[in-house]
Motif scaffolding. Structure first.
Motif, PDB file in Angstrom:
ATOM      1  N   CYS A   1       0.810  -1.294  -0.019  1.00 12.67           N
ATOM      2  CA  CYS A   1       0.028  -0.004  -0.104  1.00 12.67           C
ATOM      3  C   CYS A   1       0.980   1.152   0.046  1.00 12.67           C
ATOM      4  O   CYS A   1       2.043   1.190   0.332  1.00 12.67           O
ATOM      5  N   ARG A   2       0.097   2.289  -0.411  1.00 12.82           N
ATOM      6  CA  ARG A   2       0.811   3.657  -0.050  1.00 12.82           C
ATOM      7  C   ARG A   2       0.910   4.167   1.168  1.00 12.82           C
ATOM      8  O   ARG A   2      -0.437   4.151   1.740  1.00 12.82           O
ATOM      9  N   ILE A   3       1.606   4.580   1.797  1.00 16.38           N
ATOM     10  CA  ILE A   3       1.737   5.277   3.054  1.00 16.38           C
ATOM     11  C   ILE A   3       0.444   6.313   3.038  1.00 16.38           C
ATOM     12  O   ILE A   3       0.706   7.362   2.265  1.00 16.38           O
ATOM     13  N   GLY A   4      -0.590   6.369   3.915  1.00 18.43           N
ATOM     14  CA  GLY A   4      -1.779   7.299   4.220  1.00 18.43           C
ATOM     15  C   GLY A   4      -2.938   7.143   3.131  1.00 18.43           C
ATOM     16  O   GLY A   4      -3.676   7.802   3.133  1.00 18.43           O
ATOM     17  N   ALA A   5      -2.842   5.965   2.256  1.00 16.49           N
ATOM     18  CA  ALA A   5      -3.624   5.689   1.282  1.00 16.49           C
ATOM     19  C   ALA A   5      -5.025   5.022   1.994  1.00 16.49           C
ATOM     20  O   ALA A   5      -4.851   4.525   3.171  1.00 16.49           O
ATOM     21  N   SER A   6      -5.784   5.197   1.288  1.00 17.71           N
ATOM     22  CA  SER A   6      -7.504   4.668   1.924  1.00 17.71           C
ATOM     23  C   SER A   6      -7.546   3.102   1.666  1.00 17.71           C
ATOM     24  O   SER A   6      -8.303   2.444   2.433  1.00 17.71           O
ATOM     25  N   HIS A   7      -6.905   2.592   0.599  1.00 21.26           N
ATOM     26  CA  HIS A   7      -7.011   1.280   0.442  1.00 21.26           C
ATOM     27  C   HIS A   7      -5.549   0.687   0.227  1.00 21.26           C
ATOM     28  O   HIS A   7      -4.336   1.372   0.031  1.00 21.26           O
ATOM     29  N   LEU A   8      -5.500  -0.624   0.339  1.00 17.40           N
ATOM     30  CA  LEU A   8      -4.395  -1.440   0.244  1.00 17.40           C
ATOM     31  C   LEU A   8      -4.603  -2.881  -0.453  1.00 17.40           C
ATOM     32  O   LEU A   8      -5.724  -3.267  -0.535  1.00 17.40           O
ATOM     33  N   TRP A   9      -3.650  -3.323  -0.873  1.00 15.82           N
ATOM     34  CA  TRP A   9      -3.356  -4.706  -1.818  1.00 15.82           C
ATOM     35  C   TRP A   9      -3.191  -5.732  -0.938  1.00 15.82           C
ATOM     36  O   TRP A   9      -2.087  -5.866  -0.145  1.00 15.82           O
ATOM     37  N   LEU A  10      -3.979  -6.823  -0.660  1.00 17.31           N
ATOM     38  CA  LEU A  10      -3.610  -8.235   0.093  1.00 17.31           C
ATOM     39  C   LEU A  10      -3.665  -9.302  -0.914  1.00 17.31           C
ATOM     40  O   LEU A  10      -4.320  -9.337  -2.007  1.00 17.31           O
ATOM     41  N   SER A  11      -2.939 -10.109  -0.735  1.00 24.46           N
ATOM     42  CA  SER A  11      -2.674 -11.380  -1.562  1.00 24.46           C
ATOM     43  C   SER A  11      -3.742 -12.362  -1.070  1.00 24.46           C
ATOM     44  O   SER A  11      -4.289 -12.237   0.055  1.00 24.46           O
ATOM     45  N   ASN A  12      -3.951 -13.398  -1.926  1.00 29.56           N
ATOM     46  CA  ASN A  12      -4.959 -14.290  -1.303  1.00 29.56           C
ATOM     47  C   ASN A  12      -4.689 -15.250  -0.293  1.00 29.56           C
ATOM     48  O   ASN A  12      -5.479 -15.669   0.328  1.00 29.56           O
ATOM     49  N   SER A  13      -3.591 -15.391  -0.120  1.00 32.49           N
ATOM     50  CA  SER A  13      -3.002 -16.291   1.330  1.00 32.49           C
ATOM     51  C   SER A  13      -3.384 -15.381   2.636  1.00 32.49           C
ATOM     52  O   SER A  13      -3.546 -15.744   3.522  1.00 32.49           O
ATOM     53  N   MET A  14      -3.350 -14.041   2.395  1.00 29.15           N
ATOM     54  CA  MET A  14      -3.684 -13.230   3.620  1.00 29.15           C
ATOM     55  C   MET A  14      -4.975 -13.656   3.638  1.00 29.15           C
ATOM     56  O   MET A  14      -5.642 -13.538   5.005  1.00 29.15           O
ATOM     57  N   PHE A  15      -5.942 -13.469   2.876  1.00 31.05           N
ATOM     58  CA  PHE A  15      -7.265 -13.850   3.160  1.00 31.05           C
ATOM     59  C   PHE A  15      -7.596 -15.049   3.580  1.00 31.05           C
ATOM     60  O   PHE A  15      -8.106 -15.214   4.918  1.00 31.05           O
ATOM     61  N   ARG A  16      -6.808 -16.089   3.165  1.00 33.90           N
ATOM     62  CA  ARG A  16      -6.965 -17.475   4.000  1.00 33.90           C
ATOM     63  C   ARG A  16      -6.345 -17.340   5.278  1.00 33.90           C
ATOM     64  O   ARG A  16      -6.806 -18.266   6.205  1.00 33.90           O
ATOM     65  N   LEU A  17      -5.378 -16.712   5.581  1.00 32.13           N
ATOM     66  CA  LEU A  17      -4.868 -16.475   6.915  1.00 32.13           C
ATOM     67  C   LEU A  17      -5.870 -16.073   8.076  1.00 32.13           C
ATOM     68  O   LEU A  17      -6.013 -16.703   9.281  1.00 32.13           O
ATOM     69  N   LEU A  18      -6.894 -15.232   7.542  1.00 35.67           N
ATOM     70  CA  LEU A  18      -7.871 -14.754   8.192  1.00 35.67           C
ATOM     71  C   LEU A  18      -9.223 -15.648   8.017  1.00 35.67           C
ATOM     72  O   LEU A  18     -10.578 -15.386   8.650  1.00 35.67           O
ATOM     73  N   GLY A  19      -9.037 -16.912   7.359  1.00 36.37           N
ATOM     74  CA  GLY A  19     -10.325 -17.620   7.295  1.00 36.37           C
ATOM     75  C   GLY A  19     -11.290 -16.952   6.045  1.00 36.37           C
ATOM     76  O   GLY A  19     -12.549 -17.314   6.432  1.00 36.37           O
ATOM     77  N   LEU A  20     -10.913 -16.164   5.182  1.00 34.95           N
ATOM     78  CA  LEU A  20     -11.808 -15.457   4.632  1.00 34.95           C
ATOM     79  C   LEU A  20     -11.552 -16.115   3.377  1.00 34.95           C
ATOM     80  O   LEU A  20     -10.571 -16.323   2.762  1.00 34.95           O
ATOM     81  N   GLU A  21     -12.743 -15.834   2.312  1.00 31.18           N
ATOM     82  CA  GLU A  21     -12.606 -16.290   0.885  1.00 31.18           C
ATOM     83  C   GLU A  21     -12.031 -15.017   0.189  1.00 31.18           C
ATOM     84  O   GLU A  21     -12.307 -13.861   0.280  1.00 31.18           O
ATOM     85  N   PRO A  22     -11.183 -15.396  -0.765  1.00 34.88           N
ATOM     86  CA  PRO A  22     -10.160 -14.272  -1.587  1.00 34.88           C
ATOM     87  C   PRO A  22     -11.453 -13.605  -2.252  1.00 34.88           C
ATOM     88  O   PRO A  22     -12.096 -14.121  -3.165  1.00 34.88           O
ATOM     89  N   ARG A  23     -11.152 -12.367  -2.368  1.00 35.10           N
ATOM     90  CA  ARG A  23     -12.064 -11.462  -3.305  1.00 35.10           C
ATOM     91  C   ARG A  23     -11.220 -10.498  -3.820  1.00 35.10           C
ATOM     92  O   ARG A  23     -10.187 -10.758  -4.084  1.00 35.10           O
ATOM     93  N   GLU A  24     -11.923  -9.256  -3.919  1.00 35.80           N
ATOM     94  CA  GLU A  24     -11.238  -8.188  -4.523  1.00 35.80           C
ATOM     95  C   GLU A  24      -9.905  -7.790  -3.588  1.00 35.80           C
ATOM     96  O   GLU A  24     -10.005  -7.691  -2.658  1.00 35.80           O
ATOM     97  N   ARG A  25      -8.701  -7.668  -4.271  1.00 35.57           N
ATOM     98  CA  ARG A  25      -7.655  -7.589  -3.468  1.00 35.57           C
ATOM     99  C   ARG A  25      -7.119  -6.363  -3.088  1.00 35.57           C
ATOM    100  O   ARG A  25      -6.449  -6.169  -2.123  1.00 35.57           O
ATOM    101  N   MET A  26      -7.773  -5.114  -3.504  1.00 38.18           N
ATOM    102  CA  MET A  26      -7.766  -3.929  -3.073  1.00 38.18           C
ATOM    103  C   MET A  26      -8.888  -3.542  -2.112  1.00 38.18           C
ATOM    104  O   MET A  26     -10.026  -3.904  -2.405  1.00 38.18           O
ATOM    105  N   VAL A  27      -8.451  -3.448  -0.771  1.00 33.21           N
ATOM    106  CA  VAL A  27      -9.625  -3.671   0.373  1.00 33.21           C
ATOM    107  C   VAL A  27      -9.401  -2.276   0.834  1.00 33.21           C
ATOM    108  O   VAL A  27      -8.236  -1.784   1.001  1.00 33.21           O
TER     109      VAL A  27
END
Length: 727
Positions: free
Chosen positions: A213-239
């Motif tokens: 992510c850019r420092i101070g931005a309102s959105h950030l990019w996450l990998s599919n593995s990050m969603f699976r770490l939290l038990g979530l289904e992969p979706r739009e990577r910009m959250v």
């Protein structure tokens, strides 16, 4: 496209398969029809030969050219089941028809005449068969193997199959060429996708998520593995940043906030925080990130990986709890325990170890070297090695040590797999004291054995003397028993000789006392007559007791059981001693519970013997009771026995007094001072009458409580043995 090609080939193959199946079936039907026509032709030929005077069976010897196909056979079978004629030379005359076919094939069944059937030949081949009856009553059998019927069809099918395979091979070759060209076009696209997939797979397998992510931005990019770490289904990577920060534990600082609050400078960021899993629990995450600068300006982008460290955190907590439990367990054992690592440094020990060696907590800190601990420890006064392993892999040993305060320890040292060793000390002070006592006892035992060995010869001589005395005692006992029996028989025979003159004396004394024949002028004479009557009555009672005892010892008393209520027996006994109780002002009491329904139930006893025994024992209790005392009678049923208790409040009887009472003519001091002391046979007679019925008599006495006598009588007949010698 591949599906169309495969579908086309499947349809073509299915069509050819259907053609093969149809043509095969048609070929079999045509062959079977030709076989049936040929069979009918031979039936007609046999009829013509028969009418012309020839042998009808010879019709099968000449097969027309159109009917002589490979494998066909035409047979004439007689009624006995043998072959009479055959169109084939390998089937000889007289052969049993059943040998040509498989077991269980009934080819000559009359019900199947004229029907085309499928049968199995003796060699296992399937064949078509039809039977006809010819004019002579014999049976025409015509059959042909199926494989011979399908010879032409197989040739046709092989040609068609070769054409189909060639067509399919050409079609597949064209398809492969097309797909090869297409695959080359996709290689470039797939190589990039494979690289990204490998990257995602590496993150997923490593249980790692990626943040960008850019420092101070309102959105950030996450990998599919990050969603699976939290038990979530992969979706739009910009959250959204707010959505991610909502999952962070309230007590933890967001890594984005941590970056923004720190100085804007390039470098690594190491941050641990918790995020909420989709199932509701918290996941510990460890972020390792870096600030990246763009176009040589200040850092404006954050790129980092997040690792799941929940298992490590839980393992560390569990390890700490396990170590605490281990320390508690080691502290609670009764042995002294100490563990050293491979560098001879202290790992842990319990208070028992410190107590035995008089060590302080400072001297036993974790990591203290063995030499330093031993320098401050109290050395044992005595050390005795009892076991040592010589194996290089197992250098364990055990020894006993005694300290200055006298305590003994059994110390066992064993190596650990990590290279250290563990030492366990058990307090064996008590055991050592027992060993000392056992050694002393053994010494005393040896002395005793020596004394016994010295006395063995003397005992042997004494044993011989005792054997001689036993033989002498046996002979003398036989003489005494013989004399006792003669005495008892003599007293039993003296019944008439003693009682007759005594009864006369009592009768004359009573006549004089009552002045039956006239008045007695002298009052002294009446007093003398009364004394004579009373003394004679006492003498008669004593003589009756002696004679009754003699009858018992002589074996002249017969036990005759009859049914009676135990309450009635108690009443009869109380009535029998009523005069004796009145003379001494003693009250006779019968326990009320003895008259309850249980006491009224009939029991099988000798009524006379039981009543007489109760009278003797009750009279004896009256003699032992003080004036105005009380004698109690009660009965209790116990299984197949009845227990009758007679108790008094008289003087305390010692064991010697009880033994004296149970012997014939036995008197104790309390009875000798009584004016009605009797013959001393009451208890002995009662005991004899009870034992004749298979029962027992027991007497107990306690201070200030008097004596209690119990008759334990069986209510069914049991064997008995009586041994009551008179003194």
């Amino acid at each position: 496209m591949p599906a169309l090609v495969v579908t086309f080939l499947i349809i073509a193959g299915y069509s050819m398969f259907a053609q093969y199946t149809t043509s095969r079936r048609d070929m079999l039907v045509t062959s079977e029809q030709a076989l049936a026509v040929a069979a009918q032709m031979f039936v007609s030929e046999a009829a013509a030969r028969h009418h012309s005077g020839g042998d009808a069976a010879d019709s099968v010897l000449h097969v027309p050219p159109g009917a002589d196909l490979p494998g066909r056979a035409f047979l004439i079978i007689g009624r006995e089941g043998r072959v009479h004629r055959s169109s084939r030379l390998d089937i000889t005359y007289g052969r049993m028809a059943v040998s040509l076919f498989a077991a269980g094939e009934d080819v000559l069944s009359p019900r199947a005449l004229g029907e085309m059937r499928q049968i199995t030949l003796a060699d296992g081949r399937p064949a078509s068969l039809i039977t006809r009856e010819i004019v002579t009553g014999q049976t025409l059998v015509a059959y042909q193997p199926v494989e011979d019927e399908l010879t032409n069809w197989q040739h046709h099918a092989s040609v068609i199959s070769a054409l189909l395979l060639a067509f399919g091979a050409v079609t597949i070759a064209f398809c492969l060429a097309f797909y090869k060209q297409r695959s080359r076009a996709r290689d470039t696209e797939q190589s990039a996708q494979r690289l990204f997939n490998r990257f995602e797979l590496a993150l997923d397998r490593g249980n790692v998520g990626l943040w960008d992510c850019r420092i101070g931005a309102s959105h950030l990019w996450l990998s599919n593995s990050m969603f699976r770490l939290l038990g979530l289904e992969p979706r739009e990577r910009m959250v959204s940043r707010s959505g991610i920060e909502a999952l962070i534990h309230p007590a933890d600082l967001s890594p984005l906030d941590a970056v923004e609050k720190s100085a804007f400078q390039a470098g690594e960021i190491d941050h641990i925080f918790r995020m909420q899993h989709a199932k509701g629990h918290w996941v510990w995450l460890h972020m390792r990130a870096a600030r990246l600068a763009e176009n040589n300006s200040q850092p404006q982008r954050l790129l980092g990986v997040v690792m799941d460290v929940t298992a490590e955190r839980e393992a560390a907590a569990e390890s700490e709890r396990a170590e605490m439990r281990l320390r508690d367990a080691i502290e609670s054992i009764s042995e002294a325990f100490v563990l050293w690592d491979e560098n001879n440094q202290l790992v842990l020990c319990n208070s028992k170890y410190r107590s035995f060696h008089q060590l302080s907590d400072t001297a036993t800190r974790r990591g203290t070297r063995y030499q330093n601990v031993m320098a401050e420890a109290q050395e044992p006064r005595i050390m005795i090695e009892i076991d040592r392993e010589t194996d290089d892999e197992n250098k364990s040993c055990a020894y006993e040590a005694q300290f200055e305060d006298g305590r003994w320890l059994l110390i066992s040292e064993r190596p650990t797999r990590a290279g250290g060793f563990v030492s366990v000390g058990t307090d064996i002070t008590t055991r050592k004291a027992q060993e000392d006592r056992l050694l002393e006892n053994e010494r005393q035992l040896r002395i005793t054995i020596a004394d016994l060995a010295a006395s063995r010869e003397a005992l042997r001589k004494q044993a011989q003397e005792l054997a001689d005395l036993a033989n002498l005692y046996r002979d003398q006992k036989a003489e005494v028993l013989s004399a006792t029996k003669l005495k008892a028989e003599f007293l039993a025979n003296m019944n008439h000789e003693i009682r007759t003159p005594l009864n006369a004396i009592l009768g004359f004394a009573e006549v004089i006392e009552n002045e039956v024949l006239g008045p007695v002028t002298c009052a002294k004479y009446r007093d003398y007559a009364a004394h004579i009557r009373i003394s004679g009555g006492n003498l008669l009672t004593i003589i009756d007791d002696i004679l009754e005892m003699a009858h018992i010892e002589a074996g002249r008393v017969k036990i005759e059981r009859s049914s009676s209520a135990i309450a009635n027996l108690l009443e009869d006994a109380a009535t029998g001693v009523a005069l004796d109780a009145a003379k001494k002002h003693v009250r006779i009491e019968i326990d009320p519970t003895s008259a309850r329904p249980e006491g009224l139930l009939p029991v099988e006893l000798d009524i006379r013997a039981t009543t007489q025994a109760l009278i003797h024992l009750t009279r004896n209790a009256i003699r032992l009771s003080p004036t105005h005392g009380t004698v109690t009678m009660r009965a209790r049923r116990q299984g197949d026995y009845i227990n009758i208790f007679i108790s008094d409040r008289g003087c305390h009887l010692s064991q010697s007094d009880i033994g004296t009472l149970t012997k014939p003519f036995g008197h104790i001091d309390g009875m000798l001072h009584d004016g009605c002391k009797g013959s001393g046979l009451s208890v002995a007679i009662a005991r004899g009458l009870v034992e004749l019925q298979g029962g027992t008599l027991r007497i107990r006495s306690a201070p200030e409580l008097g004596a209690i006598m119990m008759l334990h009588l069986p209510i069914v007949q049991r064997p008995h043995q009586l041994d009551l010698p008179m003194a």
